[in-house]
Design a protein around this motif. Structure first.
Motif, PDB file in Angstrom:
ATOM      1  N   VAL A 111       0.849  -1.185   0.000  1.00  0.00           N
ATOM      2  CA  VAL A 111       0.000   0.000   0.000  1.00  0.00           C
ATOM      3  C   VAL A 111       0.887   1.238   0.000  1.00  0.00           C
ATOM      4  N   ILE A 112       0.695   2.100  -1.009  1.00  0.00           N
ATOM      5  CA  ILE A 112       1.469   3.329  -1.140  1.00  0.00           C
ATOM      6  C   ILE A 112       0.555   4.514  -0.871  1.00  0.00           C
ATOM      7  N   THR A 113       0.970   5.398   0.040  1.00  0.00           N
ATOM      8  CA  THR A 113       0.235   6.633   0.284  1.00  0.00           C
ATOM      9  C   THR A 113       1.212   7.803   0.249  1.00  0.00           C
ATOM     10  N   GLY A 114       0.667   8.989   0.491  1.00  0.00           N
ATOM     11  CA  GLY A 114       1.516  10.162   0.588  1.00  0.00           C
ATOM     12  C   GLY A 114       2.261  10.258   1.900  1.00  0.00           C
ATOM     13  N   GLY A 115       2.048   9.289   2.796  1.00  0.00           N
ATOM     14  CA  GLY A 115       2.818   9.204   4.025  1.00  0.00           C
ATOM     15  C   GLY A 115       2.385  10.139   5.132  1.00  0.00           C
ATOM     16  N   ALA A 123      -4.773   4.230   5.683  1.00  0.00           N
ATOM     17  CA  ALA A 123      -4.427   3.144   4.763  1.00  0.00           C
ATOM     18  C   ALA A 123      -3.117   2.482   5.166  1.00  0.00           C
ATOM     19  N   ASN A 124      -2.140   3.283   5.566  1.00  0.00           N
ATOM     20  CA  ASN A 124      -0.876   2.715   6.044  1.00  0.00           C
ATOM     21  C   ASN A 124      -1.089   1.859   7.282  1.00  0.00           C
ATOM     22  N   LYS A 125      -1.944   2.307   8.175  1.00  0.00           N
ATOM     23  CA  LYS A 125      -2.232   1.558   9.400  1.00  0.00           C
ATOM     24  C   LYS A 125      -2.852   0.207   9.068  1.00  0.00           C
ATOM     25  N   SER A 134       3.857  -1.282   4.007  1.00  0.00           N
ATOM     26  CA  SER A 134       3.238   0.033   4.108  1.00  0.00           C
ATOM     27  C   SER A 134       4.250   1.097   3.678  1.00  0.00           C
ATOM     28  N   VAL A 135       3.926   1.810   2.593  1.00  0.00           N
ATOM     29  CA  VAL A 135       4.866   2.755   1.986  1.00  0.00           C
ATOM     30  C   VAL A 135       4.315   4.171   2.074  1.00  0.00           C
ATOM     31  N   GLY A 136       5.177   5.118   2.394  1.00  0.00           N
ATOM     32  CA  GLY A 136       4.806   6.529   2.401  1.00  0.00           C
ATOM     33  C   GLY A 136       5.750   7.343   1.537  1.00  0.00           C
ATOM     34  N   LEU A 137       5.191   8.095   0.608  1.00  0.00           N
ATOM     35  CA  LEU A 137       5.978   8.982  -0.254  1.00  0.00           C
ATOM     36  C   LEU A 137       5.649  10.410   0.158  1.00  0.00           C
ATOM     37  N   GLY A 138       6.483  10.975   1.011  1.00  0.00           N
ATOM     38  CA  GLY A 138       6.217  12.289   1.566  1.00  0.00           C
ATOM     39  C   GLY A 138       6.689  13.412   0.659  1.00  0.00           C
ATOM     40  N   VAL A 151       4.221   3.824   8.558  1.00  0.00           N
ATOM     41  CA  VAL A 151       4.988   3.619   7.325  1.00  0.00           C
ATOM     42  C   VAL A 151       6.196   2.722   7.589  1.00  0.00           C
ATOM     43  N   ASP A 152       6.366   1.683   6.753  1.00  0.00           N
ATOM     44  CA  ASP A 152       7.551   0.807   6.811  1.00  0.00           C
ATOM     45  C   ASP A 152       8.685   1.352   5.950  1.00  0.00           C
ATOM     46  N   ILE A 153       8.337   1.776   4.734  1.00  0.00           N
ATOM     47  CA  ILE A 153       9.314   2.354   3.798  1.00  0.00           C
ATOM     48  C   ILE A 153       8.863   3.776   3.499  1.00  0.00           C
ATOM     49  N   GLY A 154       9.683   4.734   3.842  1.00  0.00           N
ATOM     50  CA  GLY A 154       9.331   6.123   3.608  1.00  0.00           C
ATOM     51  C   GLY A 154      10.381   6.843   2.780  1.00  0.00           C
TER      52      GLY A 154
END
Length: 256
Positions: A111-115, A123-125, A134-138, A151-154
């Motif tokens: 799952v990719i979100t804006g973090g 969604a990350n939760k 769980s991915v966040g692209l900040g 987030v696991d990968i940010g």
């Protein structure tokens, strides 16, 4: 013996203006710069404003692409989930985000979100609680809270367009919860890329018929009716209130 300016040659061609060659760049007349590239590199006491100039920005942009590609290259199948950073934690929209993240993870998708907070955090939760990735692209903004704790990968970006590339490149589809201008930006980016066939087999699912109905009516009765879009463009996305249907739509189309 070669002069100190052999790499950055300054000359005056016969009958022509003063000319300076800086690698592939030629500067003439009033555009000739003082000193050489090596001198500016090695002069530690020199000005530091070069980091704010366009040539340096190109390198920073390149580095952001490299960092993003490196972090996500082995991610596997993924779906991007968008929604408002202002969604309250105790709201039904937040709970829907958790359900979506959980269901996507259980279906085998990262799952990719804006973090950020709100729907993105939800969604990350959900993905994290289900044991998924769980991915966040900040994005670097003056008023955001930073990467959420699920987030696991940010990866944090300076440039929106680099971040948007990552959302599309590493996701097989979009699930879009109610959101604001940033959510609309990502939604229409995906619609445009799909319409123009820059990406193929890219399902886009909007969650919340009441929230999205005004936009969809405008698209149908203004864009399409005035010939600004084709009737078939309305088939580029699905709209639903059923979270299970949303997951089925995005995962079935991806897997087909």
């Amino acid at each position: 013996m070669a002069s100190a300016e052999s790499a950055d040659q300054e000359r005056r061609p016969e009958g022509g203006p003063q000319e300076q060659r800086l690698g592939p760049v030629v500067r003439r007349r009033g555009q000739v710069q003082a000193g050489t590239t090596d001198q500016r590199l090695l002069d530690t006491a020199g000005p530091s404003d070069f980091i704010h100039q366009d040539p340096w920005r190109v390198m920073r942009i390149q580095s952001e692409f490299v960092e993003g590609f490196g972090a996500l290259a082995e991610l596997g199948p993924a779906v991007s989930v968008f929604g408002s950073a202002r969604t309250p934690v105790d709201s039904s929209e937040y709970e829907k985000g958790v359900r979506i993240g959980r269901a996507l993870a259980e279906a085998g998708f990262a799952v990719i979100t804006g973090g950020g907070p709100g729907a993105m955090e939800a969604a990350n939760k959900g993905a994290l609680e289900a044991g998924g990735t769980s991915v966040g692209l900040g994005i670097e903004l003056p008023f955001e809270q930073g990467m959420n704790r699920y987030v696991d990968i940010g990866v944090n970006f300076r440039y929106f367009f680099v971040r948007k590339t990552m959302f599309v490149k590493y996701a097989s589809g979009f699930v879009v919860l109610p959101g604001g201008l940033g959510t609309l930006d990502e939604l229409f980016e995906a619609l445009t890329l799909t319409q123009t066939r820059k990406v193929t087999r890219f399902p886009i699912v909007l969650c919340g018929t009441e929230y999205w109905s005004g936009l969809i009516d405008w698209m149908r009765h203004t864009l399409v009716d005035q010939g600004k879009a084709a009737p078939r463009d309305m088939d580029l996305f699905h709209v639903t209130d059923d979270m299970d249907e949303a997951i089925d739509l995005v995962t079935k189309e991806v897997g087909s």
